[in-house]
Design a protein around this motif. Structure first.
Motif, PDB file in Angstrom:
ATOM      1  N   ARG A  90      19.881  36.387  31.508  1.00  0.00           N
ATOM      2  CA  ARG A  90      18.494  35.902  31.537  1.00  0.00           C
ATOM      3  C   ARG A  90      18.371  34.571  30.797  1.00  0.00           C
ATOM      4  O   ARG A  90      17.645  33.671  31.231  1.00  0.00           O
ATOM      5  CB  ARG A  90      17.563  36.944  30.918  1.00  0.00           C
ATOM      6  CG  ARG A  90      17.256  38.106  31.845  1.00  0.00           C
ATOM      7  CD  ARG A  90      16.390  39.156  31.196  1.00  0.00           C
ATOM      8  NE  ARG A  90      15.952  40.158  32.176  1.00  0.00           N
ATOM      9  CZ  ARG A  90      15.324  41.274  31.873  1.00  0.00           C
ATOM     10  NH1 ARG A  90      15.059  41.567  30.596  1.00  0.00           N
ATOM     11  NH2 ARG A  90      14.954  42.125  32.811  1.00  0.00           N
ATOM     12  N   LYS A 106      17.262  30.935  32.405  1.00  0.00           N
ATOM     13  CA  LYS A 106      16.168  30.175  31.795  1.00  0.00           C
ATOM     14  C   LYS A 106      16.626  28.788  31.359  1.00  0.00           C
ATOM     15  O   LYS A 106      15.895  27.791  31.537  1.00  0.00           O
ATOM     16  CB  LYS A 106      15.636  30.951  30.587  1.00  0.00           C
ATOM     17  CG  LYS A 106      14.547  30.250  29.794  1.00  0.00           C
ATOM     18  CD  LYS A 106      13.214  30.314  30.475  1.00  0.00           C
ATOM     19  CE  LYS A 106      12.118  29.798  29.570  1.00  0.00           C
ATOM     20  NZ  LYS A 106      10.789  29.808  30.216  1.00  0.00           N
ATOM     21  N   ASP A 107      17.841  28.701  30.798  1.00  0.00           N
ATOM     22  CA  ASP A 107      18.309  27.456  30.201  1.00  0.00           C
ATOM     23  C   ASP A 107      18.947  26.498  31.202  1.00  0.00           C
ATOM     24  O   ASP A 107      19.137  25.312  30.891  1.00  0.00           O
ATOM     25  CB  ASP A 107      19.328  27.756  29.091  1.00  0.00           C
ATOM     26  CG  ASP A 107      18.719  28.542  27.932  1.00  0.00           C
ATOM     27  OD1 ASP A 107      17.473  28.582  27.834  1.00  0.00           O
ATOM     28  OD2 ASP A 107      19.487  29.135  27.153  1.00  0.00           O
ATOM     29  N   ASP A 128      12.653  35.927  30.238  1.00  0.00           N
ATOM     30  CA  ASP A 128      13.517  35.296  29.244  1.00  0.00           C
ATOM     31  C   ASP A 128      14.258  36.378  28.462  1.00  0.00           C
ATOM     32  O   ASP A 128      13.879  37.553  28.462  1.00  0.00           O
ATOM     33  CB  ASP A 128      12.687  34.420  28.306  1.00  0.00           C
ATOM     34  CG  ASP A 128      13.544  33.428  27.513  1.00  0.00           C
ATOM     35  OD1 ASP A 128      14.773  33.370  27.744  1.00  0.00           O
ATOM     36  OD2 ASP A 128      12.981  32.715  26.673  1.00  0.00           O
TER      37      ASP A 128
END
Length: 517
Positions: free
Chosen positions: A353, A357-358, A509
């Motif tokens: 996750r 997200k990153d 996240d």
């Protein structure tokens, strides 16, 4: 354009197509040969499971595993890095030794749960008692006085340590039915005992701790010979110990009959404060479309009741071995082939996750992701995960996989989107075509999933080798495909539960600061 020129162009096109097909067949043949004749699986399994050991998030052993993987990839001339995504409560397991010292002396099969507080080197000696049987939550508060200075047993004693299939083979039908009825009755009565405390299984140990108990003793049988599920402690100052079904039953009977069993428990551990958490990322850079990605996926962490051999050591070594083979035989892929070894999957897909997200720029350009998680068995199920045209490309890629491997595989196209369970779901939620390579059981749920028996000897290397070939060929075909995969989604049906149209799962996240509140 003359007919002669048309004929020449057609001949060139056909020749090129034939050469491409021959080239594919040659690479696939070489992959099969390398996997079968030069396998590194047993060495990888030994180094990861026997030497590094269990890989609980927040432990030094987890960091050792990440460092080992980077070093291993580097030895194959594959670029690799550890990428920090968060932090976790640091903890390290020490020695656990549990001895019954009265009414006789016997060493017991037991272990402290993850993140259990330490007893120190001297240990704790105390009498064992069964969780008080209260009329209701107010009566339980009154009876909590009796737990002070005691080890408290909070699990139901199992009437049999034989799995059901053993009963089915040997017992009479009446005897088997009688046993199940007795077990169901005991289970119901124990659940009612817990309910009358007014607390759940997370809150109960904390209440016993606050009342002065010396420690918590539990036993979570996994319905197999000698197998327990081993998870985490919820206490902050006193130890929580898992005891084998056999020894737990003995202690329970001794306490029930008034024999007042006593234990000496030494459960050493160290709290390490905040520890960084990582994913290990390695990649073979693409030559024609380096900004597009084929991702191999497997979570790296495990629970630490054993060494995490099939959850997810086998998935890990499949992806590592596939990368080794691809680097050797296909060093200049069309698209970048990236492998993600995710941290803290067991606490909620946290590593994957965080990566989603990153790294939106990578997720946006995923050609396909292949994830393997559920055990040592050969892959037998692949779903299209709700991508409308998944069959068009995944079917073509599977066609190139040797038939002795694909003959075992059932497919479900277009399928429905996976919503959890393993790291592919993190990418599906973000709209990336991600597929889970789901394995044959080998009694995974009873014998190895999150248990004290998930060890090297449970690996079936022939099946794991099959999965390496499958993964490597799929990655090769996905990289070579001239077309970019479609991300078009199916129209989801109406939920039978709510009567409302179902929706695609939403990205979440990661938990970036685990157990640090």
């Amino acid at each position: 354009m003359t007919n002669k020129l048309l004929s020449v162009l057609l001949l060139l096109f056909l020749s090129s197509s034939i050469l491409t097909a021959q080239s594919r067949q040659e690479i696939v043949s070489q992959i099969v040969q390398e996997a079968n004749e030069n396998s590194r699986l047993k060495v990888l399994a030994h180094e990861l499971l026997d030497v590094v050991g269990p890989r609980l998030v927040g432990t030094p052993q987890m960091k050792n595993a990440h460092d080992w993987a980077v070093k291993k990839y580097s030895s194959w001339d594959i670029t690799a890095r550890n990428e920090q995504w968060g932090k976790w409560k640091g903890w390290e397991r020490g020695i656990t030794h549990v001895d019954m010292i009265s009414p006789r002396i016997q060493s017991l099969e037991a272990r402290q749960l993850a993140w259990s507080p330490s007893t120190g080197k001297k240990g704790i000696t105390a009498e064992v008692m069964i969780l008080p049987n209260a009329k209701d939550s107010l009566d339980f508060i009154d009876k909590l006085k009796s737990v002070k200075g005691k080890f408290v047993m909070i699990s139901m004693p199992q009437p049999t340590g034989r799995p059901d299939d053993n009963w089915e083979e040997w017992a009479t039908e009446d005897s088997f039915s009688k046993m199940k009825a007795e077990r169901d009755s005991l289970d119901k009565k124990w659940e009612e005992r817990i309910e009358r405390t007014g607390l759940d299984y997370r809150e109960l140990p904390k209440a016993l701790e606050a009342a002065g108990a010396e420690g918590i003793i539990s036993s979570r049988w996994s319905r197999g010979f000698g197998v327990n599920k081993v998870f985490s402690s919820y206490t902050e100052e006193i130890p929580t110990i898992d005891v084998s079904l056999e020894d737990y039953g003995m202690l329970f009977r001794l306490a029930e009959y008034g024999d007042r069993p006593e234990l000496k428990i030494v459960a050493e551990s160290s709290e390490l404060g905040e520890m960084p958490t990582f994913n290990t990322i390695a990649e073979i850079k693409g030559t024609e479309k380096p900004e597009e990605y084929v991702i191999l996926s497997a979570h790296f962490d495990s629970w630490d009741g054993a060494t995490g051999a099939t959850d997810n050591g086998t998935g890990t070594i499949v992806m590592m071995e596939a990368m080794r083979i691809l680097k050797k035989l296909y060093p200049n892929p069309k698209r970048t082939i990236l492998v993600g070894h995710w941290g803290s999957e067991e606490q909620g897909l946290n590593g994957s996750r965080a990566f989603v997200k990153d790294h939106p720029e990578i997720v946006e350009k995923v050609q396909a992701l292949f994830n393997q998680d559920n055990g040592t068995g050969r892959v037998v199920d692949i779903s299209g995960n709700g991508f409308l045209h998944a069959y068009d490309y995944l079917g073509d890629w599977l066609y190139e996989v040797p038939e002795d491997i694909t003959q075992h595989i059932n497919t479900d196209f277009p399928g429905t989107p996976g919503r959890g369970g393993s790291d592919y779901a993190s990418f599906v939620a973000a709209g990336a075509p991600a597929f889970n390579l789901s394995s044959l059981s080998w009694d995974y749920w009873n014998y190895t999933w999150h248990t004290n028996r998930d060890t090297y000897d449970k690996i079936v290397f022939d099946d794991v080798k099959n999965n390496v070939i499958l993964t490597a060929v799929l990655a090769y075909m996905a990289s070579e495909d001239p077309e970019t995969t479609s991300r078009e989604k199916i129209k989801l049906p109406v939920s039978k539960r709510t009567g409302e149209p179902m929706t695609w799962p939403e990205p979440k996240d990661a938990e970036r600061a685990g157990m640090l509140d």
